[in-house]
Design an enzyme around this catalytic site. Structure first.
Site, PDB file in Angstrom:
ATOM      1  CG  ASP A 471      98.364 -34.162  13.065  1.00 26.11           C
ATOM      2  OD1 ASP A 471      98.823 -34.250  11.907  1.00 26.11           O
ATOM      3  OD2 ASP A 471      97.755 -35.087  13.634  1.00 26.11           O
ATOM      4  CG  ASP A 537      98.350 -41.142  10.283  1.00 19.26           C
ATOM      5  OD1 ASP A 537      99.122 -40.749  11.168  1.00 19.26           O
ATOM      6  OD2 ASP A 537      97.341 -40.511   9.927  1.00 19.26           O
TER       7      ASP A 537
HETATM    8  C1  DGJ Z   1      96.893 -37.754  12.299  1.00 12.95           C
HETATM    9  C2  DGJ Z   1      98.148 -38.211  12.952  1.00 12.95           C
HETATM   10  O1  DGJ Z   1      99.050 -38.649  12.004  1.00 12.95           O
HETATM   11  C3  DGJ Z   1      97.818 -39.266  13.992  1.00 12.95           C
HETATM   12  O2  DGJ Z   1      98.989 -39.773  14.558  1.00 12.95           O
HETATM   13  C4  DGJ Z   1      96.940 -38.636  15.036  1.00 12.95           C
HETATM   14  O3  DGJ Z   1      97.650 -37.646  15.711  1.00 12.95           O
HETATM   15  C5  DGJ Z   1      95.708 -38.075  14.371  1.00 12.95           C
HETATM   16  N1  DGJ Z   1      96.028 -37.196  13.302  1.00 12.95           N
HETATM   17  C6  DGJ Z   1      94.876 -37.332  15.383  1.00 12.95           C
HETATM   18  O4  DGJ Z   1      93.826 -36.693  14.799  1.00 12.95           O
END
Ligand code: DGJ
Length: 737
Positions: A471, A537
């Site tokens: 991430d 997301d």
């Molecule tokens: C952002 C990501 O896009 C989510 O899927 C998740 O992993 C969160 N971060 C976790 O902090």
């Protein structure tokens, strides 16, 4: 460790093969229905005489005629010699637009006129044609290497290497590579978006006399990145009209430009955006630009297929089917406990998940997003025996185990930030604004990179990880090196690529998912290394239809993670049926991100049936040609995937709104073989007809029908009348005589 990391990176940016021929010919590269005609006659930098539809076999006379046909003439109030537009446009040839190279040596050598010294031609094992050009500007003491590649499917990419061949420092301010597009490219298309809405909004404009730029200064590709800047004929669409598209394969600051001059030239260009002083070349030092990609197509789908083929044939692509991911994030967020996650893994296994990914929340001090980033040790307060009991349980269920990490980031509330505050990226003696309570770790500092590398190596080895979800949850702001005070996005981006290459080399079989607050890092710089990207997301299937439709213009759908999430979506609060959520995920890399422990047996079985259906079709879905039909009714989106040999296809009919006609008009399953005969049938998981979701099925729906591809594509099929957000699947299977 660090040296090895660096070594790996430099190996991938090695110099092009030597330019071994004197300049001379006009070169014609042809592949996959595309021609690129390059004038490398010299003495100046190459010009593109044609980039677009295949011109067929051309001998030297034909090429000379093409050159003559495209030669500009003098017009009133213009330079006495007509301007010369090369791939690296130079002001010294009277190019009045965005220069290909901007830089200086203490204010001097601000303009160049390169002279070509030689060209080289070769072919890669996969059939990619390669042309290299070596040029120098002795007055400015600069050397330039250009590389052009044409993939077997007709994708063109180019990059430059610039060397300071003189004394003193050469400050590079920018380098952009440009290809011309013809006058009939009168419209532009790009995409707007933001968090949870990546590339959701198409933006169409006339290709006006102007410089139109999409610039990303966020130190990552960006949630708002268009990825593609597309020029095309009037009214171009997915299946019609010639288009020309550019993409910059770089995960740091970058730009895409469409520029039209009053003299008629139209160009698409791309390159890295450099911060002031960021690239300062000492004598003998070299800058290697990112690849800038150019794809032509007869319609957007044809253009898109060239990118898909390129990405799908990269060395190191995962072999075999892509595992169904079960991700813990929207199921438990950071509320980690062994018992809860064991239950989740068991329920995931029951519905057909094949890879369990433990998301954010497992490491030291990480009870909320305000602390812990940087402390890449399993939190003993939550996991007294480490992750082993969970990993063993997951493996015992027959699932793979993957782990979430965010190695480029640090919370100020972490042991790492307390020990090494100087490793945080900053412009000087103040910290940049926080962003999701976090700062950026400066991987341009060798010790910081070595620390992160050691932590990742240790975790991968201890838990035998085969999968990382990587991430990157903030923009880079005032991203510099505190100690030198210099900008550092370029070095940071290079360091991440080097780290990924190192990890993959050291841990064969390791797959990495590129996530950045969703789809914020999705360019072909990272995606030629990544095995998957997280699409967004936003897991709301209605929103995802648009996000995936446009993101997959660049990225093959099987690389775009798409998860079935809760009945009531966590981002939009919308409630969507399971068929809508499942059908949407099927046309990406399907996963589950939902606390399925709470589902009763019937609902688990229903979910399992959808996942089983997806598994039956995933080979086709992950290898075939993507078709996005231009359905006349904007309320009905019809898209599908057709097998490369045209023997099978699966289409989704997705009612994004209520139709203005009842029933909606017929749909045409483009991409079939006109000469094949197909059995056409609605598709639903066994025991479910899907008819409960249909207001008005057409006459053929209950029995299916058999027809030729020519009839199906030429006339079409009546579409069912579907309530909004209630899609239907239709399969096409070749009938052999
Ligand atoms: C952002 C990501 O896009 C989510 O899927 C998740 O992993 C969160 N971060 C976790 O902090």
């Amino acid at each position: 460790m660090l040296c090895e990391t660096k070594w790996v990176r430099s190996a991938t940016t090695k110099s092009p093969p030597p330019a071994d021929q004197a300049p001379g010919p006009i070169l014609h590269l042809r592949a996959g229905g595309v021609s690129l005609v390059l004038d490398v006659v010299g003495p100046y930098l190459p010009r593109v005489l044609h980039w677009g539809a295949d011109l067929g076999q051309l001998d030297a006379d034909h090429l000379a005629a093409l050159d003559q046909a495209m030669r500009p003439r003098w017009t009133s109030n213009s330079p006495d010699d007509p301007l010369r537009l090369s791939v690296l446009p130079e002001n010294s040839h009277a190019w009045p637009g965005t220069p290909g190279l901007a830089g200086h040596r203490d204010g001097r050598d601000f303009s160049t006129r390169f002279v070509v010294g030689g060209i080289g031609q070769s072919r890669l094992p996969d059939g990619t044609a390669v042309v290299t050009v070596a040029a120098t500007d002795p007055a400015a003491a600069l050397e330039l290497g250009l590389t052009f590649e044409m993939s077997p499917r007709g994708l063109v990419r180019t990059r430059a290497e610039l060397t300071n061949a003189g004394g003193g420092t050469y400050y590079l301010d920018g380098l952009a590579l440009a290809l011309p597009v013809p006058a009939r490219a009168v419209e532009l298309l790009d995409f707007g978006g933001h968090w949870g809405h990546e590339r959701r909004a198409p933006q169409r404009h006339p290709f006006n006399q102007a410089t139109y730029a999409r610039e990303g200064r966020r130190g990552r590709t960006g949630l708002d990145a268009s990825l593609l800047l597309i020029a095309g004929e009037a009214g171009f669409a997915f299946r019609r009209g010639q288009v020309w598209a550019a993409h910059t394969g770089w995960s740091g600051n970058h730009r895409l430009i469409a520029e039209r001059q009053p003299s008629g030239e139209r160009v698409l260009a791309g390159g890295e955006l450099l911060m002031p002083g960021e690239v300062a070349l000492g004598g003998g030092q070299k800058y290697v630009s990112p690849w800038v990609y150019f794809a032509h197509g007869e319609g957007l789908d044809d253009m898109s297929a060239r990118f898909h083929h390129f990405v799908r044939t990269r060395p190191g692509r995962p072999a075999g089917p892509r595992a169904v991911v079960g991700n813990s994030w929207e199921a438990v967020y950071m509320d980690h406990s062994l018992a809860r996650l064991i239950d989740l893994a068991s329920a995931f296994a029951e519905v057909g998940v094949e890879l369990f990914v433990l998301d954010d929340g497992w490491f030291r001090h990480r009870r909320s997003d305000t602390a812990g980033l940087g402390d890449w040790y399993v939190d003993p307060a939550v996991w007294p025996d480490g992750l082993h009991p969970l990993v063993d349980h997951v493996r015992g269920l027959g699932l793979e185990f993957g782990l979430w990490v965010e190695p480029e980031m640090v919370n100020l509330d972490s042991d790492l930030a307390r020990a090494h505050p100087e490793w945080i990226m900053a412009a000087g003696h103040r910290l940049p604004p926080e962003f999701r309570h976090q700062q950026v770790l400066n991987l341009g500092i060798p010790e910081a990179l070595a620390h992160v590398t050691e932590r990742l190596d240790a975790l991968i080895e201890e838990y035998r990880l085969t999968y990382l979800k990587w991430d990157h949850n903030r923009d880079l702001i005032e991203a510099g090196d505190q100690l030198t005070g210099r900008a550092g996005v370029h070095a940071q981006t290079e360091a991440v690529y080097g780290l990924w290459e190192y990890l993959k080399r050291r841990h064969p079989g390791l797959r990495i998912e590129s996530c950045s607050s969703g789809g914020g890092r999705a360019d072909l710089g990272i995606l030629t290394l990544a095995d998957r990207m997280w699409g967004s997301d936003c897991t709301d299937a209605h929103e995802r239809q648009a996000i995936q439709r446009h993101t997959t213009l660049l990225v093959p759908p099987e690389m775009v993670g798409s998860h079935i999430s809760a009945d009531q979506n966590h981002q939009t609060q919308r409630r969507l049926s399971l068929p809508m959520r499942a059908v949407t995920a099927m046309f990406g890399d399907l996963g589950v991100e939902w606390d399925v422990t709470g589902l009763d047996a019937a609902r688990r079985a229903e979910l399992a049936a959808w996942i089983a259906l997806y598994k039956d079709w995933r080979e086709l879905l992950h290898t075939g040609d993507v078709v996005r039909t231009d359905h006349p009714d904007p309320a009905l989106w019809v898209h599908g995937v057709v097998a490369a040999d045209r023997s099978k296809a699966l289409f989704a009919l997705v009612p994004m709104a209520t139709s203005m006609t009842s029933p909606p008009g017929e749909f045409r399953p483009d991409g079939l073989d006109p000469d094949k005969t197909y059995r056409v049938a609605p598709l639903a998981p066994p025991g479910r007809t899907g008819e409960g979701h249909i207001y008005q099925p057409p006459a053929w729906w209950s029995e299916g029908l058999t027809a030729s591809g020519r009839v199906l594509m030429g006339r079409g099929l009546r579409a069912p009348e579907l309530p909004p957000d209630s899609p239907a699947l239709v399969s096409f299977t070749e009938q052999l005589a």
